[in-house]
Each structure stands twice: as structure tokens, then as C-alpha cells.
Design a protein around this motif. Structure first.
Motif, mmCIF file in Angstrom:
data_model
loop_
_atom_site.group_PDB
_atom_site.id
_atom_site.type_symbol
_atom_site.label_atom_id
_atom_site.label_comp_id
_atom_site.label_asym_id
_atom_site.label_seq_id
_atom_site.Cartn_x
_atom_site.Cartn_y
_atom_site.Cartn_z
ATOM 1 N N LEU A 1 1.546 43.758 39.287
ATOM 2 C CA LEU A 1 1.500 44.484 38.010
ATOM 3 C C LEU A 1 2.130 45.865 38.167
ATOM 4 C CD1 LEU A 1 -1.950 43.631 36.339
ATOM 5 C CD2 LEU A 1 0.370 43.228 35.443
ATOM 6 N N LEU A 2 1.970 46.443 39.353
ATOM 7 C CA LEU A 2 2.532 47.789 39.575
ATOM 8 C C LEU A 2 4.049 47.753 39.561
ATOM 9 C CD1 LEU A 2 1.725 50.755 40.232
ATOM 10 C CD2 LEU A 2 2.382 50.178 42.566
ATOM 11 N N ALA A 3 4.607 46.714 40.221
ATOM 12 C CA ALA A 3 6.075 46.591 40.236
ATOM 13 C C ALA A 3 6.582 46.399 38.806
ATOM 14 C CB ALA A 3 6.473 45.412 41.108
ATOM 15 N N GLU A 4 5.856 45.597 38.033
ATOM 16 C CA GLU A 4 6.251 45.350 36.637
ATOM 17 C C GLU A 4 6.152 46.648 35.823
ATOM 18 O OE1 GLU A 4 4.049 41.990 35.043
ATOM 19 O OE2 GLU A 4 5.050 42.291 33.105
ATOM 20 N N LYS A 5 5.126 47.441 36.118
ATOM 21 C CA LYS A 5 4.923 48.732 35.404
ATOM 22 C C LYS A 5 6.051 49.696 35.751
ATOM 23 C CE LYS A 5 1.852 52.709 35.828
ATOM 24 N NZ LYS A 5 0.693 53.217 36.593
ATOM 25 N N ALA A 6 6.430 49.710 37.035
ATOM 26 C CA ALA A 6 7.515 50.616 37.473
ATOM 27 C C ALA A 6 8.818 50.225 36.797
ATOM 28 C CB ALA A 6 7.654 50.531 38.996
ATOM 29 N N LEU A 7 9.096 48.912 36.748
ATOM 30 C CA LEU A 7 10.349 48.440 36.143
ATOM 31 C C LEU A 7 10.339 48.725 34.643
ATOM 32 C CD1 LEU A 7 12.911 47.042 37.050
ATOM 33 C CD2 LEU A 7 11.874 44.851 36.462
ATOM 34 N N ASN A 8 9.221 48.504 33.998
ATOM 35 C CA ASN A 8 9.087 48.773 32.554
ATOM 36 C C ASN A 8 9.401 50.237 32.274
ATOM 37 O OD1 ASN A 8 7.921 47.795 29.835
ATOM 38 N ND2 ASN A 8 6.708 49.626 30.258
ATOM 39 N N LEU A 9 8.852 51.121 33.109
ATOM 40 C CA LEU A 9 9.083 52.565 32.928
ATOM 41 C C LEU A 9 10.563 52.911 33.106
ATOM 42 C CD1 LEU A 9 7.243 55.539 33.354
ATOM 43 C CD2 LEU A 9 8.706 55.378 35.348
ATOM 44 N N LEU A 10 11.170 52.377 34.157
ATOM 45 C CA LEU A 10 12.587 52.693 34.425
ATOM 46 C C LEU A 10 13.474 52.123 33.322
ATOM 47 C CD1 LEU A 10 12.683 52.139 38.284
ATOM 48 C CD2 LEU A 10 13.000 54.308 37.088
ATOM 49 N N PHE A 11 13.184 50.905 32.854
ATOM 50 C CA PHE A 11 14.000 50.319 31.772
ATOM 51 C C PHE A 11 13.890 51.178 30.512
ATOM 52 C CE2 PHE A 11 15.680 47.131 34.123
ATOM 53 C CZ PHE A 11 15.126 45.868 34.120
ATOM 54 N N ILE A 12 12.687 51.637 30.177
ATOM 55 C CA ILE A 12 12.526 52.456 28.960
ATOM 56 C C ILE A 12 13.307 53.765 29.102
ATOM 57 C CG2 ILE A 12 10.850 53.868 27.676
ATOM 58 C CD1 ILE A 12 8.792 51.599 28.133
ATOM 59 N N LEU A 13 13.217 54.395 30.279
ATOM 60 C CA LEU A 13 13.889 55.691 30.472
ATOM 61 C C LEU A 13 15.401 55.560 30.408
ATOM 62 C CD1 LEU A 13 11.725 57.235 33.334
ATOM 63 C CD2 LEU A 13 11.642 57.776 30.895
ATOM 64 N N HIS A 14 15.925 54.372 30.730
ATOM 65 C CA HIS A 14 17.385 54.188 30.760
ATOM 66 C C HIS A 14 17.915 53.494 29.507
ATOM 67 C CE1 HIS A 14 16.714 54.858 35.096
ATOM 68 N NE2 HIS A 14 17.991 55.183 35.163
ATOM 69 N N ALA A 15 17.029 53.211 28.538
ATOM 70 C CA ALA A 15 17.426 52.336 27.413
ATOM 71 C C ALA A 15 18.519 52.933 26.544
ATOM 72 C CB ALA A 15 16.199 52.003 26.557
ATOM 73 N N ASP A 16 18.418 54.213 26.216
ATOM 74 C CA ASP A 16 19.444 54.823 25.374
ATOM 75 C C ASP A 16 19.565 56.317 25.657
ATOM 76 O OD1 ASP A 16 20.191 55.874 22.138
ATOM 77 O OD2 ASP A 16 21.413 54.482 23.272
ATOM 78 N N HIS A 17 20.713 56.863 25.312
ATOM 79 C CA HIS A 17 20.890 58.295 25.551
ATOM 80 C C HIS A 17 21.998 58.863 24.688
ATOM 81 C CE1 HIS A 17 20.676 62.016 28.148
ATOM 82 N NE2 HIS A 17 19.420 61.736 27.836
#
Ligand code: SDX
Length: 394
Positions: free
Chosen positions: A178-194
Motif C-alpha cells: 500500500l505504501l508503494a501504491e501511495k508513493a506512486l499515487n503522490l508522484l503521479f498527481i504531482l506530475h500530472a499537469d503544469h
């Protein structure tokens, strides 16, 4: 004036386009997705929830999110013939080369939805891209390591399915923590748009000609690959490896300041942020916790080196005067490494997340009837008009 934002006429005169998707205040270090602060979304939302927000403009209800997840997860498979294309790459092809090529080829397989003037087809193509890019990304990794491509599992959540496709084999099940999934979720959200970064501007310019969305996103992948843009996360780990030890940090800080030396501090500086990149702040804050829980130890030499490099650089006049701070790429690779993702896949990870931003901007632009083909102008400083000179007289 949109109420809480007062537009600077001078800025608006140079703005390349209008958009309602993402707002950045570079001086204040503010990043909003459809008005929601990145700090809140990063820790409270799921990646597909944020994808829905960027795509449709509002946070989904529970039912809307469930339907969006169902639709995305039904599009994760690739046409079986794409396996031949994937297997045609040299075994050590950079995964960004594979991603760029295979995404561009999708229009040869999913041409039933590339009529860019039909809103329903636009939505189907966008869903297909959000769903299939992770499958292609994981397949590129499998090709590099000589393992069979893993089919997606639609019973898993988006991030967990990606990690399954990356690390499971036909012989061995892989259940991400679950932690790995949480880390990936966070990184994907931070990189989603800019906003209008180089790769998103590339997608919009390609789309303005009426090119199909798969070709436009492939152009965005190509632009993101550069080390000044999305390629920086891979370059940061290469840089930290080259520095090797905290004792060498001062020497490399001096190299970065030397105008005659091409070396730059990768993961530092930003065209818009002249303050701390809010995404870097979030990643650095969760890095400690994630590394500790993922690797069971606090001492991650790369993370310690990165913290020391940041401490020295952000207290050095050269960097302070030029408002150079860590950006989103400075710490992200350290978490990717802790997830077992190899360095040459870091920019691919950025592309998987940024596909959501790319297709959201493409949809916004293509839904606007006033959209015309992009045509940047230039300042010409070549020769004035002159007559042809026969070769015998040259
Ligand atoms: C991303 O646009 C986006 O939104 C991009 C992005 C996104 O989410 O899409 O945020 C993702 O691409 C982040 C940036 C990743 N790239 C890097 O980390 C590569 C290292 N950074 C530099 O190459 C640079 O900072 C850029 C490319 C990011 C910005 O380049 P600029 O706009 O040309 O930098 P600048 O004009 O603000 O530079 C001002 C001064 C210059 O020196 P002087 O001529 O004034 O003496 O700062 C120097 C630059 O030489 N400088 C650096 C530096 N970055 C700028 N010096 C040393 N190391 C650096 N990293």
C-alpha cells in the motif's frame, strides 16, 4: 480580472493561450489544479480522481469516479499486434524511444476514434491514452529486461496495476505494498499537469493543426525527454552518482556556477518558479517517511547527498541571487529508485503522469471553436534580399 486573480496586461499580451486547467504563481510558489491547491490534492485524492478533475473541471462524485475508473481500466489492453512492434526494438532501446514510437503508432490501431471534430471520439481517444500509456511504459521496461510483457489487471487500481505490469512475471505474482501504491499515487498527481510547459505546449501546437491525439501525445513525449525538461529526473540521479560523496558537493557547486563549464545542477532552477517548487517541497517532505517505511532504513545515501546539496546551494549567493531552488525533478528519482524503478524509466514515469495533463489541454483546446492553427512568429536577423550569384562567380 477573475475575481481573486488580477491579470497583468503585459503578461496577457505575451500569453500563448488561455486555459482554465492549471494556475501557477512562480513568485509565490503556488500551484492549483482547477483551483485546488496541489498540497491538498497530493495527499487527499487518488490519481484518477485528479485526472477526472483536470479532464472535466470538477472533482467527481463517488459514482462519477467509479464510472471513470471503470472506463479507464477497460481500455488498458494493447492490440496484440503491438507486441511485434515492441519486440522489434533493440533490447537496450531507451524506454522513452519505445514509448514515443508506440504511442505514435496507436493511431494505426485505434483509428475508429481519431475524428478530432467529434467530441465523443475526442473523449474516447483521451481515455484510451490515459489507460494505455502505462501499459506501453511497463512493456518498454519488460523489453529492456528481457521479460515477457505482463497483461494489465483491471481488478487493480491504476497505480497498483502499473506496478503489477512492471514487476510481476508469468512465474511470480507481484502484490505492491500500500505504501508503494501511495508513493506512486503522490508522484503521479504531482506530475500530472503544469500549465504551458514545453511538452504541453508541443501537444497543443501539434493539436492545433488537427493532428490526431495519439500523434500529439507522442510529440509531447519527445519534448519531455530533453534533460532541460522531463529528462532532468534521470539526470539528477546521474549527477548525484557522479558527485558520490558529500565532501565533493562544494566542488560541483562551483562547477555549476562556472559559465565556461556546461555542468548545471540538475533538478535546480525553473523557468516559472522563482521560489521553491511546491511539488519538490511535498516530495522532500514525504521522502523521509516513504524511504524509512519502504527500505526500513533512514539512511539512503542518495537522499542524504541530495539534502546536503540543497542545503549548500540554497545558501550560496549565486543560487539565491538567481532564485534557483530545487524543482519537481530533484527528489522524485530517489523515490522511484526506492520503488525499484530503474533510472532510465524515470522520465517514462513523468510521461505516464503528464499524459493526463496533455490530453486535458488537448481536449480544452479542441473543444474551443475559436481554436486556430498555432503559428509562432520570429525575429528575423538573416541577410537582406539579394540576387543569385552563378557558381562560376563564387
Ligand atoms: C521541468 O516548464 C515547466 O513547468 C517544466 C516542469 C513541468 O512540470 O513541466 O516544471 C518540469 O522541466 C522542471 C525543470 C527540470 N530541468 C532541470 O532541472 C535542468 C536544470 N535546470 C536548468 O537547465 C534551468 O534552470 C531550466 C532549464 C529549468 C530553466 O532554464 P532558464 O529559464 O534558462 O533558467 P534561467 O533563465 O532562469 O537562468 C537564470 C540564470 C542563468 O545564469 P545567468 O546567465 O543569469 O548568469 O541561472 C542559471 C542560468 O545559467 N541557471 C543555473 C541553473 N538553472 C539556471 N545555473 C546552474 N544550475 C542550474 N540548474
Amino acid at each position: 480580472d477573475a475575481g481573486f486573480f488580477t491579470y497583468d496586461p503585459g503578461f496577457m499580451a505575451t500569453a500563448s493561450c488561455h486555459s482554465a486547467i492549471t494556475y501557477i504563481d512562480g513568485e509565490q510558489g503556488i500551484l492549483l489544479y482547477r483551483g485546488y491547491p496541489i498540497e491538498q490534492l497530493a495527499t487527499k485524492a487518488s490519481f484518477l480522481e485528479v485526472a477526472y478533475l483536470l479532464f472535466y473541471g470538477e472533482l467527481p462524485t463517488k459514482a462519477e469516479l467509479a464510472e471513470f475508473e471503470r472506463v479507464i481500466m477497460t481500455h488498458t489492453m494493447l492490440n496484440e499486434n503491438l507486441k511485434d512492434f515492441l519486440n522489434g526494438f533493440h533490447y537496450d532501446a531507451h524506454p522513452m524511444a519505445i514509448l514515443c514510437g508506440v504511442v505514435a503508432s496507436l493511431s494505426a490501431f485505434y483509428h475508429d476514434s481519431i475524428d478530432v471534430h467529434d467530441p465523443r471520439y475526442r473523449e474516447i481517444s483521451a481515455h484510451r491514452l490515459i489507460a494505455k500509456v502505462p501499459t506501453i511504459a511497463a512493456a518498454a521496461y519488460k523489453h529492456n529486461v528481457g521479460e515477457p510483457i505482463m497483461y494489465p489487471r483491471n481488478d487493480l487500481r491504476y497505480g497498483a496495476n502499473f506496478l503489477h505490469m512492471m514487476f510481476a512475471t508469468p512465474c511470480e505474482h507481484y502484490k505492491p505494498t500500500l505504501l508503494a501504491e501511495k508513493a506512486l499515487n503522490l508522484l503521479f498527481i504531482l506530475h500530472a499537469d503544469h500549465e504551458q510547459n514545453a511538452s504541453t505546449s508541443t501537444v497543443r501546437l501539434a493539436g492545433s493543426s488537427g493532428a490526431n491525439p495519439f500523434a500529439c501525445v507522442a510529440a509531447g513525449v519527445a519534448s519531455l525527454w530533453g534533460p532541460a525538461h522531463g529528462g532532468a529526473n534521470e539526470a539528477v540521479l546521474d549527477m548525484l552518482t557522479e558527485i558520490g560523496d558529500v565532501a565533493n558537493v562544494p566542488k560541483y557547486i562551483e562547477k555549476a556556477k562556472d559559465k565556461d563549464d556546461a555542468f548545471r545542477l540538475m533538478g535546480f532552477g525553473h523557468r516559472v518558479y522563482k521560489n521553491y517548487d511546491p511539488r519538490a517541497k511535498i516530495i522532500r517532505e514525504v521522502c523521509h517517511q516513504l524511504l524509512d517505511e519502504m527500505s526500513g532504513t533512514l539512511d539512503n545515501p542518495m537522499f542524504e547527498l541530495a539534502l546536503k546539496l540543497e542545503e549548500i546551494a540554497t545558501n550560496d549567493d549565486y543560487f539565491v541571487e538567481r532564485k534557483l531552488y530545487p524543482n519537481v525533478d530533484f527528489y522524485s528519482g530517489i523515490i522511484y529508485s526506492a520503488l525499484g524503478i530503474p533510472r532510465n524509466m524515470f522520465t517514462v514515469m513523468f510521461a505516464v503522469a503528464r499524459t493526463v495533463g496533455w490530453v486535458s489541454h488537448w481536449m480544452e483546446m479542441m473543444s474551443d471553436p475559436s481554436t486556430r492553427i498555432g503559428r509562432p512568429r520570429q525575429i528575423y536577423h538573416g541577410p537582406a534580399a539579394r540576387d543569385y550569384v552563378p557558381i562560376s562567380q563564387r
